[in-house]
Design an enzyme around this catalytic site. Structure first.
Site, PDB file in Angstrom:
ATOM      1  N   ARG A  91      11.867  -5.414   4.765  1.00 53.36           N
ATOM      2  CA  ARG A  91      11.600  -3.991   4.517  1.00 53.36           C
ATOM      3  C   ARG A  91      12.527  -3.064   5.302  1.00 53.36           C
ATOM      4  O   ARG A  91      12.833  -3.291   6.455  1.00 53.36           O
ATOM      5  CB  ARG A  91      10.159  -3.657   4.914  1.00 53.36           C
TER       6      ARG A  91
ATOM      7  N   ARG B  18      11.196  -0.966  11.088  1.00 54.65           N
ATOM      8  CA  ARG B  18      10.114  -0.708  12.035  1.00 54.65           C
ATOM      9  C   ARG B  18      10.108  -1.709  13.181  1.00 54.65           C
ATOM     10  O   ARG B  18      10.399  -2.877  12.998  1.00 54.65           O
ATOM     11  CB  ARG B  18       8.767  -0.762  11.308  1.00 54.65           C
TER      12      ARG B  18
ATOM     13  N   LYS C 121       0.826  -1.206   0.000  1.00 53.75           N
ATOM     14  CA  LYS C 121       0.000   0.000   0.000  1.00 53.75           C
ATOM     15  C   LYS C 121       0.862   1.259   0.000  1.00 53.75           C
ATOM     16  O   LYS C 121       0.669   2.170  -0.798  1.00 53.75           O
ATOM     17  CB  LYS C 121      -0.929   0.018   1.234  1.00 53.75           C
TER      18      LYS C 121
ATOM     19  N   ARG D 288      -9.791   0.752   8.594  1.00 51.44           N
ATOM     20  CA  ARG D 288      -9.400  -0.597   8.962  1.00 51.44           C
ATOM     21  C   ARG D 288     -10.470  -1.311   9.767  1.00 51.44           C
ATOM     22  O   ARG D 288     -10.276  -2.466  10.135  1.00 51.44           O
ATOM     23  CB  ARG D 288      -8.155  -0.507   9.849  1.00 51.44           C
TER      24      ARG D 288
ATOM     25  N   ARG E  63      -0.654  -8.557  13.542  1.00 49.49           N
ATOM     26  CA  ARG E  63      -1.177  -7.621  12.535  1.00 49.49           C
ATOM     27  C   ARG E  63      -2.053  -8.358  11.527  1.00 49.49           C
ATOM     28  O   ARG E  63      -3.084  -7.849  11.099  1.00 49.49           O
ATOM     29  CB  ARG E  63      -0.022  -6.909  11.822  1.00 49.49           C
TER      30      ARG E  63
HETATM   31  P1  AP5 Z   1       4.876  -1.624   1.789  1.00 51.21           P
HETATM   32  O1  AP5 Z   1       4.535  -0.790   0.610  1.00 51.21           O
HETATM   33  O2  AP5 Z   1       5.631  -1.003   2.902  1.00 51.21           O
HETATM   34  O3  AP5 Z   1       3.548  -2.382   2.338  1.00 51.21           O
HETATM   35  P2  AP5 Z   1       2.289  -1.814   3.125  1.00 51.21           P
HETATM   36  O4  AP5 Z   1       1.093  -2.491   2.551  1.00 51.21           O
HETATM   37  O5  AP5 Z   1       2.304  -0.335   3.147  1.00 51.21           O
HETATM   38  O6  AP5 Z   1       2.589  -2.464   4.534  1.00 51.21           O
HETATM   39  P3  AP5 Z   1       2.569  -1.869   6.000  1.00 51.21           P
HETATM   40  O7  AP5 Z   1       3.285  -2.891   6.833  1.00 51.21           O
HETATM   41  O8  AP5 Z   1       3.084  -0.478   6.043  1.00 51.21           O
HETATM   42  O9  AP5 Z   1       1.079  -1.931   6.285  1.00 51.21           O
HETATM   43  P4  AP5 Z   1       0.463  -1.987   7.658  1.00 51.21           P
HETATM   44  O10 AP5 Z   1      -0.952  -1.902   7.255  1.00 51.21           O
HETATM   45  O11 AP5 Z   1       0.829  -3.153   8.499  1.00 51.21           O
HETATM   46  O12 AP5 Z   1       1.129  -0.746   8.427  1.00 51.21           O
HETATM   47  P5  AP5 Z   1       0.580   0.670   8.839  1.00 51.21           P
HETATM   48  O13 AP5 Z   1       1.720   1.591   8.854  1.00 51.21           O
HETATM   49  O14 AP5 Z   1      -0.625   1.014   8.051  1.00 51.21           O
HETATM   50  O15 AP5 Z   1       5.661  -2.916   1.238  1.00 51.21           O
HETATM   51  C1  AP5 Z   1       6.180  -3.893   2.131  1.00 51.21           C
HETATM   52  C2  AP5 Z   1       7.548  -4.384   1.610  1.00 51.21           C
HETATM   53  O16 AP5 Z   1       7.378  -5.097   0.381  1.00 51.21           O
HETATM   54  C3  AP5 Z   1       8.539  -3.250   1.297  1.00 51.21           C
HETATM   55  O17 AP5 Z   1       9.829  -3.671   1.653  1.00 51.21           O
HETATM   56  C4  AP5 Z   1       8.415  -3.063  -0.220  1.00 51.21           C
HETATM   57  O18 AP5 Z   1       9.630  -2.581  -0.798  1.00 51.21           O
HETATM   58  C5  AP5 Z   1       8.081  -4.465  -0.705  1.00 51.21           C
HETATM   59  N1  AP5 Z   1       7.168  -4.480  -1.846  1.00 51.21           N
HETATM   60  C6  AP5 Z   1       6.066  -3.665  -2.046  1.00 51.21           C
HETATM   61  N2  AP5 Z   1       5.428  -3.991  -3.190  1.00 51.21           N
HETATM   62  C7  AP5 Z   1       6.116  -5.046  -3.722  1.00 51.21           C
HETATM   63  C8  AP5 Z   1       5.939  -5.839  -4.912  1.00 51.21           C
HETATM   64  N3  AP5 Z   1       4.911  -5.621  -5.772  1.00 51.21           N
HETATM   65  N4  AP5 Z   1       6.828  -6.838  -5.150  1.00 51.21           N
HETATM   66  C9  AP5 Z   1       7.854  -7.070  -4.289  1.00 51.21           C
HETATM   67  N5  AP5 Z   1       8.087  -6.346  -3.167  1.00 51.21           N
HETATM   68  C10 AP5 Z   1       7.222  -5.352  -2.873  1.00 51.21           C
HETATM   69  O19 AP5 Z   1       0.085   0.383  10.323  1.00 51.21           O
HETATM   70  C11 AP5 Z   1       0.981   0.116  11.366  1.00 51.21           C
HETATM   71  C12 AP5 Z   1       0.238   0.067  12.703  1.00 51.21           C
HETATM   72  O20 AP5 Z   1      -0.362   1.354  12.971  1.00 51.21           O
HETATM   73  C13 AP5 Z   1      -0.944  -0.912  12.796  1.00 51.21           C
HETATM   74  O21 AP5 Z   1      -0.506  -2.206  13.145  1.00 51.21           O
HETATM   75  C14 AP5 Z   1      -1.786  -0.248  13.884  1.00 51.21           C
HETATM   76  O22 AP5 Z   1      -1.271  -0.490  15.176  1.00 51.21           O
HETATM   77  C15 AP5 Z   1      -1.638   1.227  13.586  1.00 51.21           C
HETATM   78  N6  AP5 Z   1      -2.665   1.748  12.649  1.00 51.21           N
HETATM   79  C16 AP5 Z   1      -2.421   2.320  11.426  1.00 51.21           C
HETATM   80  N7  AP5 Z   1      -3.574   2.681  10.834  1.00 51.21           N
HETATM   81  C17 AP5 Z   1      -4.574   2.321  11.696  1.00 51.21           C
HETATM   82  C18 AP5 Z   1      -5.992   2.421  11.629  1.00 51.21           C
HETATM   83  N8  AP5 Z   1      -6.609   2.947  10.556  1.00 51.21           N
HETATM   84  N9  AP5 Z   1      -6.711   1.958  12.685  1.00 51.21           N
HETATM   85  C19 AP5 Z   1      -6.103   1.433  13.780  1.00 51.21           C
HETATM   86  N10 AP5 Z   1      -4.760   1.308  13.899  1.00 51.21           N
HETATM   87  C20 AP5 Z   1      -4.002   1.754  12.864  1.00 51.21           C
END
Ligand code: AP5
Ligand code: ZN
Length: 217
Positions: A127, A161, A13, A88, A172
């Site tokens: 990552r 992270r 994402k 979410r 997660r």
């Molecule tokens: P990346 O693009 O970083 O993936 P992502 O989907 O953004 O993954 P996240 O881990 O950031 O999502 P998340 O939902 O767990 O975290 P968030 O910060 O939202 O890609 C991942 C890796 O793969 C990278 O190394 C990239 O280079 C590689 N890659 C990407 N695309 C690729 C491809 N096509 N092929 C090969 N490699 C690829 O949330 C973190 C925490 O915050 C949550 O756990 C929660 O505690 C809190 N939080 C955030 N939002 C909320 C909410 N709305 N409600 C409640 N709690 C929340």
């Protein structure tokens, strides 16, 4: 257009959101980034969420809805908002619908990024991110050209992270399947759901999303 990128942790994402910002002038609204910024700033709220996030649990709806509301009313919409990691929960989805309506905006597409669970572990554990500009890299699939140096801004301050470990990832994923996956049905029923294959290469996923954005409504 305003779009939601929906998918499990590691689906890509953040990676695709950053491309849309660069290539189309859209505005990325990542609640994960906002929460990490709050933690880094040492604010009261940041302190409150840091353990919850490190464990891989969701923070309260109240906090993230408040953050989104603040950003949407404060920020320029550019050519559209990309909601990354929000909503979410069903309550967050309802709140977003109400907020968009209040601001006289609509939602143009919800892009579900489908990936195989087994692939997520490799994505997450490889990552790392530039501490200066936030560019997202991967040890295997997207390394920097010069080891330890950001391709985009040249900084040498790479970060991993605290929630990118096997235990937190399991939590997660559990949160995703229990609380977030129901949104797939929710947006399907609203006629807004589109799907892309998140396992494809980064450029190919970007092309699939571009096709959705450029399709006549
Ligand atoms: P990346 O693009 O970083 O993936 P992502 O989907 O953004 O993954 P996240 O881990 O950031 O999502 P998340 O939902 O767990 O975290 P968030 O910060 O939202 O890609 C991942 C890796 O793969 C990278 O190394 C990239 O280079 C590689 N890659 C990407 N695309 C690729 C491809 N096509 N092929 C090969 N490699 C690829 O949330 C973190 C925490 O915050 C949550 O756990 C929660 O505690 C809190 N939080 C955030 N939002 C909320 C909410 N709305 N409600 C409640 N709690 C929340
Ligand atoms: Zn950088």
């Amino acid at each position: 257009p305003n779009i939601i990128l929906l998918g499990p942790p590691g689906a890509g994402k953040g990676t695709q959101a950053r491309r849309l910002v660069e290539e189309r002038g859209m505005v990325q609204l990542s609640t994960g980034d906002m929460l990490r910024a709050a933690m880094a700033s040492g604010s009261e709220m940041g302190k409150r969420v840091s353990d919850v996030m490190a464990r891989g649990e969701l923070v309260t709806d109240e906090i993230v809805i408040g953050l989104i509301e603040e950003q949407m009313t404060g920020a320029e919409a550019g050519t559209g908002f990309i909601f990354d990691g929000f909503p979410r929960t069903l309550a967050q989805a309802d709140a977003l619908g109400a907020l968009l309506e209040r601001l006289g905006m609509g939602l143009d597409a919800v892009v579900e990024m489908r990936v195989d669970d087994a692939a997520l572990v490799a994505r997450i554990t490889g990552r790392f991110t530039c501490g200066n500009c936030g560019e997202v890299y991967h040890d295997v699939t997207r390394p920097t050209k010069v080891p330890g140096t950001c391709d985009v801004c040249g900084a040498t301050d790479m970060k991993r992270r605290s929630d990118d470990n096997a235990d937190s990832l399991r939590q997660r994923l559990m949160e995703y399947y229990k609380k977030t996956a129901p949104l797939i049905g929710y947006y399907y029923a609203l006629g807004q759901l589109k799907r892309v294959d998140g396992l494809a290469e980064i450029d190919e996923v970007a092309r699939a999303i571009a096709e959705i954005l450029d399709a006549p409504a």
